[in-house]
Design an enzyme around this catalytic site. Sequence first.
Site, mmCIF file in Angstrom:
data_model
loop_
_atom_site.group_PDB
_atom_site.id
_atom_site.type_symbol
_atom_site.label_atom_id
_atom_site.label_comp_id
_atom_site.label_asym_id
_atom_site.label_seq_id
_atom_site.Cartn_x
_atom_site.Cartn_y
_atom_site.Cartn_z
ATOM 1 N N GLN A 1 0.824 -1.216 0.000
ATOM 2 C CA GLN A 1 0.000 0.000 0.000
ATOM 3 C C GLN A 1 0.855 1.262 0.000
ATOM 4 O O GLN A 1 0.479 2.269 -0.602
ATOM 5 C CB GLN A 1 -0.911 -0.035 1.244
ATOM 6 C CG GLN A 1 -2.116 0.875 1.148
ATOM 7 C CD GLN A 1 -3.229 0.281 0.311
ATOM 8 O OE1 GLN A 1 -3.648 -0.846 0.535
ATOM 9 N NE2 GLN A 1 -3.716 1.035 -0.658
ATOM 10 N N ASN B 1 -16.359 -7.008 -5.294
ATOM 11 C CA ASN B 1 -16.380 -5.618 -5.733
ATOM 12 C C ASN B 1 -15.468 -5.381 -6.937
ATOM 13 O O ASN B 1 -15.887 -4.853 -7.959
ATOM 14 C CB ASN B 1 -15.972 -4.732 -4.535
ATOM 15 C CG ASN B 1 -15.797 -3.287 -4.940
ATOM 16 O OD1 ASN B 1 -14.866 -2.951 -5.659
ATOM 17 N ND2 ASN B 1 -16.691 -2.421 -4.513
ATOM 18 N N SER C 1 -10.517 6.973 -2.685
ATOM 19 C CA SER C 1 -10.558 7.165 -1.225
ATOM 20 C C SER C 1 -9.845 8.464 -0.853
ATOM 21 O O SER C 1 -10.290 9.192 0.036
ATOM 22 C CB SER C 1 -9.884 5.999 -0.506
ATOM 23 O OG SER C 1 -10.781 4.926 -0.346
ATOM 24 N N LYS D 1 1.923 1.820 -3.643
ATOM 25 C CA LYS D 1 0.736 2.129 -4.452
ATOM 26 C C LYS D 1 0.244 3.548 -4.173
ATOM 27 O O LYS D 1 -0.016 4.324 -5.095
ATOM 28 C CB LYS D 1 -0.370 1.130 -4.099
ATOM 29 C CG LYS D 1 -1.668 1.349 -4.819
ATOM 30 C CD LYS D 1 -2.804 0.512 -4.244
ATOM 31 C CE LYS D 1 -2.407 -0.936 -4.017
ATOM 32 N NZ LYS D 1 -3.578 -1.794 -3.743
ATOM 33 N N GLY E 1 -12.838 -0.348 3.300
ATOM 34 C CA GLY E 1 -13.165 -1.766 3.181
ATOM 35 C C GLY E 1 -12.057 -2.538 2.498
ATOM 36 O O GLY E 1 -11.023 -1.990 2.126
ATOM 37 N N ASP E 2 -12.245 -3.830 2.351
ATOM 38 C CA ASP E 2 -11.410 -4.727 1.543
ATOM 39 C C ASP E 2 -12.221 -6.014 1.475
ATOM 40 O O ASP E 2 -13.464 -5.963 1.573
ATOM 41 C CB ASP E 2 -10.011 -4.921 2.156
ATOM 42 C CG ASP E 2 -9.042 -5.645 1.224
ATOM 43 O OD1 ASP E 2 -8.622 -5.066 0.221
ATOM 44 O OD2 ASP E 2 -8.724 -6.835 1.481
ATOM 45 N N LYS F 1 -2.738 -1.276 6.663
ATOM 46 C CA LYS F 1 -3.793 -2.274 6.369
ATOM 47 C C LYS F 1 -4.246 -2.862 7.691
ATOM 48 O O LYS F 1 -3.481 -2.907 8.657
ATOM 49 C CB LYS F 1 -3.234 -3.395 5.489
ATOM 50 C CG LYS F 1 -4.286 -4.219 4.797
ATOM 51 C CD LYS F 1 -4.808 -3.539 3.554
ATOM 52 C CE LYS F 1 -5.933 -4.286 2.907
ATOM 53 N NZ LYS F 1 -6.257 -3.725 1.570
HETATM 54 P P1 NDP Z 1 -14.708 -8.919 -2.093
HETATM 55 O O1 NDP Z 1 -14.885 -9.436 -0.728
HETATM 56 O O2 NDP Z 1 -15.762 -8.025 -2.655
HETATM 57 O O3 NDP Z 1 -14.513 -10.139 -3.122
HETATM 58 C C1 NDP Z 1 -13.505 -11.055 -2.940
HETATM 59 C C2 NDP Z 1 -13.673 -12.147 -3.972
HETATM 60 O O4 NDP Z 1 -12.514 -12.957 -3.960
HETATM 61 C C3 NDP Z 1 -14.837 -13.079 -3.702
HETATM 62 O O5 NDP Z 1 -15.356 -13.520 -4.925
HETATM 63 C C4 NDP Z 1 -14.216 -14.196 -2.925
HETATM 64 O O6 NDP Z 1 -14.884 -15.446 -3.049
HETATM 65 C C5 NDP Z 1 -12.859 -14.295 -3.590
HETATM 66 N N1 NDP Z 1 -11.873 -14.784 -2.611
HETATM 67 C C6 NDP Z 1 -11.497 -14.189 -1.466
HETATM 68 N N2 NDP Z 1 -10.605 -14.945 -0.800
HETATM 69 C C7 NDP Z 1 -10.435 -16.033 -1.574
HETATM 70 C C8 NDP Z 1 -9.636 -17.195 -1.450
HETATM 71 N N3 NDP Z 1 -8.838 -17.384 -0.377
HETATM 72 N N4 NDP Z 1 -9.689 -18.119 -2.455
HETATM 73 C C9 NDP Z 1 -10.492 -17.932 -3.536
HETATM 74 N N5 NDP Z 1 -11.280 -16.866 -3.699
HETATM 75 C C10 NDP Z 1 -11.240 -15.934 -2.739
HETATM 76 O O7 NDP Z 1 -13.282 -8.187 -2.126
HETATM 77 P P2 NDP Z 1 -12.722 -7.101 -3.148
HETATM 78 O O8 NDP Z 1 -13.287 -7.347 -4.498
HETATM 79 O O9 NDP Z 1 -12.858 -5.786 -2.527
HETATM 80 O O10 NDP Z 1 -11.159 -7.457 -3.132
HETATM 81 C C11 NDP Z 1 -10.569 -8.390 -4.048
HETATM 82 C C12 NDP Z 1 -9.080 -8.139 -4.125
HETATM 83 O O11 NDP Z 1 -8.849 -6.793 -4.600
HETATM 84 C C13 NDP Z 1 -8.308 -8.221 -2.808
HETATM 85 O O12 NDP Z 1 -7.006 -8.686 -3.078
HETATM 86 C C14 NDP Z 1 -8.228 -6.767 -2.361
HETATM 87 O O13 NDP Z 1 -7.161 -6.542 -1.472
HETATM 88 C C15 NDP Z 1 -7.999 -6.089 -3.697
HETATM 89 N N6 NDP Z 1 -8.296 -4.675 -3.755
HETATM 90 C C16 NDP Z 1 -9.512 -4.192 -3.380
HETATM 91 C C17 NDP Z 1 -9.790 -2.848 -3.484
HETATM 92 C C18 NDP Z 1 -11.129 -2.295 -3.172
HETATM 93 O O14 NDP Z 1 -11.329 -1.091 -3.380
HETATM 94 N N7 NDP Z 1 -12.096 -3.092 -2.713
HETATM 95 C C19 NDP Z 1 -8.764 -1.889 -3.904
HETATM 96 C C20 NDP Z 1 -7.538 -2.518 -4.370
HETATM 97 C C21 NDP Z 1 -7.330 -3.848 -4.258
HETATM 98 P P3 NDP Z 1 -15.964 -15.907 -1.915
HETATM 99 O O15 NDP Z 1 -17.093 -14.933 -2.068
HETATM 100 O O16 NDP Z 1 -16.308 -17.307 -2.305
HETATM 101 O O17 NDP Z 1 -15.283 -15.783 -0.602
HETATM 102 O O1 8G0 Z 2 -5.637 -2.434 -1.790
HETATM 103 C C1 8G0 Z 2 -6.008 -1.284 -1.787
HETATM 104 O O2 8G0 Z 2 -5.458 -0.386 -2.429
HETATM 105 C C2 8G0 Z 2 -7.219 -0.915 -0.971
HETATM 106 C C3 8G0 Z 2 -8.121 -1.904 -0.657
HETATM 107 C C4 8G0 Z 2 -9.245 -1.544 0.067
HETATM 108 C C5 8G0 Z 2 -9.424 -0.227 0.481
HETATM 109 C C6 8G0 Z 2 -8.488 0.737 0.174
HETATM 110 C C7 8G0 Z 2 -8.704 2.166 0.605
HETATM 111 O O3 8G0 Z 2 -7.969 2.653 1.446
HETATM 112 O O4 8G0 Z 2 -9.602 2.787 0.061
HETATM 113 C C8 8G0 Z 2 -7.377 0.390 -0.562
#
Ligand code: NDP
Ligand code: 8G0
Length: 448
Positions: free
Chosen positions: A115, A244, A380, A118, A169-170, A130
């Site tokens: 992070q 997401n 954010s 980034k 969130g994450d 985080k």
């Molecule tokens: P969500 O919770 O919305 O979705 C996560 C997805 O990944 C789900 O489909 C979930 O499946 C799957 N998943 C999670 N863990 C596992 C695992 N161990 N094995 C297989 N599938 C898995 O999260 P986000 O979409 O927000 O985040 C996804 C990725 O993007 C993460 O790495 C996050 O750190 C990164 N990210 C997110 C950002 C954001 O703004 N939200 C910003 C930048 C990066 P299931 O539903 O079956 O658990």
């Molecule tokens: O991975 C990221 O960059 C991330 C994931 C979830 C939330 C945020 C944030 O601070 O808005 C960043």
Amino acid sequence: MTDRRAALTETFMQALRDRTPQEDEFHQAVEEVVYDTITVEKNDPAFARARVLDRLSEPDRVVAFRVVWEDDTGAIQINRAWRVQTSNAIGPYKGGLRFHPTVNPSVLKFLGFEQVFKNALTGLPLGGGKGGSDFDPKGRSDAEIMRFCHALMAELCKYIGPDHDVPAGDINVGTREIGYLFGAYKQHRGQFHGALTGKGPSFGGSAMRVEATGYGLVYFAGHMLAQQNREKDGLRVAVSGAGNVATHAAEEALAQGAKVVSLSDSGGALVAEEGMSQDHINWVRQAKASGQGLDDAPDGLRYNAGAQPWGAVEAELLLPCATQNELDRDALQDAIDAGAKMIAEGANMPLTGGAVKLAQQKGLVHAPGKASNAGGVAISGLEMSQNAHGQYLSAETVRSRLKDIMGNIHQTVLAEADPRNGVPDYRQGANIAGYRKVAQAISAFGAI
Ligand code: NDP
Ligand code: 8G0
């Protein structure tokens, strides 16, 4: 040169492994950055004296705490939670909160470390951190989620604030959870201010924050394609994940004329030979929001239980958007056999070390998440400034800022990326550009 780099990296990593045993994800993330930046550091007297990489690979602090809450049967439940505050060299600590049984200090330290770089690449004044918990929300009721969020914030509220540390969130922490967390923060601190981002629009959230990571990923991939003189129209895109980032990436790729041929979750993969429609993407969102799996798929989608999307269907662009280490060397080989030429990471560190090496050997164009998924944290950052000024931007304005930011990140990264057989090394570019910005700040502070 390469030998010196490899030797310096190994010495650095051996010391890190000795003082942080069993933190494999953290070592993986640090090694990638150290390999690309250690000679930049050694060749700059101010950076070398400041020992920037040694400092960044030791978080400013890790706050660990217990969360006690009551489930719907009246039983007491206990979880572990952490906030890793990695570096506030260029702005307040900033990074998400993850709820997942796999969360542990190694995972959060790797995410906080990534992070920092980034957030520097966004061009905004944001440090890195985080947090999260090993709480598993699967099968929990809404009331249980609320009680858990309230209990977690009763402790976390002591360590965060709008000028200090701003979580969001994450994985498994979305708008609903941020609402519960923000309500508890406000209650405990007696203040209404932007100590969290990803808030609902009625209490200070930014337009487009929900969409920003996935849409921004597709904007970034668009620049990669243009750089390679490739067409977006009709491009076959394999996406993993169903959350997401994945669903918004799929939506924007579709809007730009690509064919989205897969999505997936932890239970299996959905494949669409002829490409998904917006209705298909909406169905996936609906199924996940109501706690269902993806098995009861509508016409046009094929569900492969227990499988990943990689190699299951022809695709030129891969967008891994689920979680760390989801794409290993064998899976990438399968995807290459099925036509993969480019990868833009939506998740953080979705490729194993072996997959990263294979991508390089095979000449794939590969963007690391710290560049390609930075759109989420960038918006954010805009949410923080909107909260500070009490003035809110329209969705169109935020979308246009997001496009500009992703374009700027692409240019910044490309400027530091050595070409290898006509393919820019985006990983090297992102690591060096992020490093320089943070290193300049850290070396200005003196021995502190
Ligand atoms: P969500 O919770 O919305 O979705 C996560 C997805 O990944 C789900 O489909 C979930 O499946 C799957 N998943 C999670 N863990 C596992 C695992 N161990 N094995 C297989 N599938 C898995 O999260 P986000 O979409 O927000 O985040 C996804 C990725 O993007 C993460 O790495 C996050 O750190 C990164 N990210 C997110 C950002 C954001 O703004 N939200 C910003 C930048 C990066 P299931 O539903 O079956 O658990
Ligand atoms: O991975 C990221 O960059 C991330 C994931 C979830 C939330 C945020 C944030 O601070 O808005 C960043």
